[in-house]
Design an enzyme around this catalytic site. Structure first.
Site, short mmCIF file in Angstrom:
data_model
loop_
_atom_site.label_atom_id
_atom_site.label_comp_id
_atom_site.label_asym_id
_atom_site.label_seq_id
_atom_site.Cartn_x
_atom_site.Cartn_y
_atom_site.Cartn_z
N HIS A 10 7.55 9.02 4.87
CA HIS A 10 5.85 9.43 4.69
C HIS A 10 6.35 11.75 4.38
O HIS A 10 5.75 11.95 4.95
CB HIS A 10 5.29 9.35 6.27
CG HIS A 10 4.75 8.01 6.42
ND1 HIS A 10 3.67 7.44 7.39
CD2 HIS A 10 5.33 6.86 6.37
CE1 HIS A 10 3.68 6.61 7.50
NE2 HIS A 10 4.35 6.10 6.69
N GLU A 56 -0.93 -1.90 4.84
CA GLU A 56 0.05 -2.27 6.31
C GLU A 56 0.16 -0.61 7.09
O GLU A 56 -0.04 -0.20 8.30
CB GLU A 56 1.36 -1.67 5.83
CG GLU A 56 2.33 -2.44 7.06
CD GLU A 56 2.88 -1.11 7.66
OE1 GLU A 56 3.15 -1.07 8.64
OE2 GLU A 56 2.94 -0.19 6.71
N GLU A 57 -0.56 0.14 7.01
CA GLU A 57 -0.49 2.01 6.85
C GLU A 57 -1.80 2.27 7.82
O GLU A 57 -1.49 2.85 7.83
CB GLU A 57 -0.27 2.25 5.53
CG GLU A 57 0.92 2.20 4.82
CD GLU A 57 2.46 3.02 5.61
OE1 GLU A 57 1.95 3.60 6.70
OE2 GLU A 57 3.72 3.67 4.83
N ASP A 110 0.87 -1.91 -0.15
CA ASP A 110 0.24 -0.20 -0.30
C ASP A 110 1.00 1.49 0.24
O ASP A 110 2.29 1.35 0.66
CB ASP A 110 -0.75 0.36 0.82
CG ASP A 110 -0.18 -0.39 2.81
OD1 ASP A 110 0.16 -1.08 2.81
OD2 ASP A 110 -0.65 -0.24 3.59
#
Length: 385
Positions: free
Chosen positions: A360, A137-138, A79
């Site tokens: 990020h 996962e995020e 993702d």
């Protein structure tokens, strides 16, 4: 023992091409259907069967080894993040507001490269290999938790995953043994008091004043309840209360996060934050409503898996490549796998001028010079773990 490199320039170039494709077409957590379809197409080309029992958009494939005495799982997350990418790279995201800002495009491409290599060298693969291409996962709900509940680790002896790291020097590979990453849980609190005029506080039950006591008291959990050898943190990230100079509001809303490096620490902080909310609010004549939002458990790298991984890294790349990693209070849902099975989560360094921005960040990028080591490492884990 090893030292012979198994990855050639053609496979490296192919992997970088795949990584750039994933980077250009990112998908958010739980929405990786096109990514999964692409992965499935490649696995079909390689003749590696996919297990249909697992929920889409996860992809789980199974490679049968020549001996099959041991089953090793390898995991990659797929993702992307809700970020607007910045920069002028030729493979920049084509999806506005979505980008691979954490390296999952590299993880997916690397695991695909392992699959391709195994399909070309099946006689060298003695172990059974489970290839896990994981969604979400995020964000919650966690794709790892879902897969574990669906039985992805049934029959698996050990599991490994890698993460390309922009804060670890390019050319280094390493991890923390034991506690490696923190749990990540959140909470919402509503303090209900009695509002009134700012000039007559004695006629109110002031929730703002009560909130200040609660915020201070939560830090006593870290300093006086948590084992000093077990790292943890409680942080408040939000507070909403009233909108006037001289009106004491009826209620205050708080929100925050709990991080812990141990299962025991996470449970302690959950229990104590709930208890303090109730008792402190009641002592002032207010009502405290505590809502716990379960996230991910701590990442615990099993010492026996770390010992094997360390030996593989040193024999494959040299003693000077391995770099012990300090535990961090970031979180990873890979923790769900390690809660069930022996395994480790390994960092592959890529800090350089190209990969100078943190994960990020809108300008984050993978230094593709790290990818050959990632492929080589995962192949050796498949062969020798």
């Amino acid at each position: 023992m090893y030292k012979t490199k198994l990855v050639d320039s053609d496979l490296i170039a192919w992997t970088i091409e795949q990584r750039r494709h994933f980077h250009m077409y990112p998908e958010l957590s739980g929405q990786e259907y096109e990514t999964a379809a692409y992965v499935k197409g490649k696995l079909d080309e390689f003749g590696i069967p996919i297990n249909p029992k697992f929920s889409a958009p996860n992809i789980v494939a199974y490679f049968k080894g020549t001996e099959g005495k041991k089953t090793i799982a390898l995991r990659a997350d797929m993702d992307a993040l809700p970020l607007y990418e910045e920069g002028d790279k030729p493979y920049i995201s084509t999806v506005p507001g979505v980008m691979h800002g954490c390296g999952h495009d590299g993880h997916t491409a690397t695991l695909l490269a392992v699959a391709k290599w195994m399909s070309m060298n099946p006689h060298l693969v003695k172990n059974n290999i489970v290839l896990i291409f994981q969604s979400s996962e995020e964000a919650s709900p966690s794709g790892a938790k879902q897969l574990v509940e669906e039985g992805v680790l049934d029959g698996v002896d050990v599991i490994y995953g890698i993460h390309y790291m922009s804060n670890m020097p390019l050319g280094k590979i390493g991890f923390a043994t034991g506690p490696a990453m923190a749990s990540s849980d959140d909470f919402d609190i509503v303090i209900e008091g009695k509002g009134g005029h700012g000039g007559s506080p004695h006629e109110t039950v002031d929730p703002i004043y009560i909130a200040t006591h609660l915020i201070q008291a939560f830090q006593s959990i870290i300093s006086r309840n948590l084992n000093p050898l077990h790292a943890g943190v409680i942080s408040f990230g939000g507070m909403q209360a009233g909108n006037s100079y001289n009106v004491i509001p009826d209620k205050v809303q708080l929100k925050g996060t709990i991080r812990a490096l141990t299962y025991e620490g996470a449970e302690l902080m959950h229990t104590k934050t709930a208890q303090l909310t109730k008792s402190i609010c009641e002592s002032f004549g207010a009502t405290g409503h505590y809502h716990f939002i379960e996230g991910t458990p701590p990442v615990y790298n099993h010492p026996e898996a770390c010992e094997v991984a360390t030996e593989i890294i040193q024999k494959t790349f040299g003693d000077d490549v391995f770099l012990p990693f300090d535990p961090v209070l970031g979180a990873e849902d890979y923790a769900y796998y390690l809660k069930e099975k022996v395994g480790a989560f390994i960092n592959v360094g890529m800090q350089s001028e190209k990969s100078q921005y943190p994960h990020h960040h809108p300008k984050f990028d993978i230094d593709e010079a790290a990818i050959p080591a990632g492929i080589e490492l995962m192949i050796h884990l498949a062969l020798y773990a």
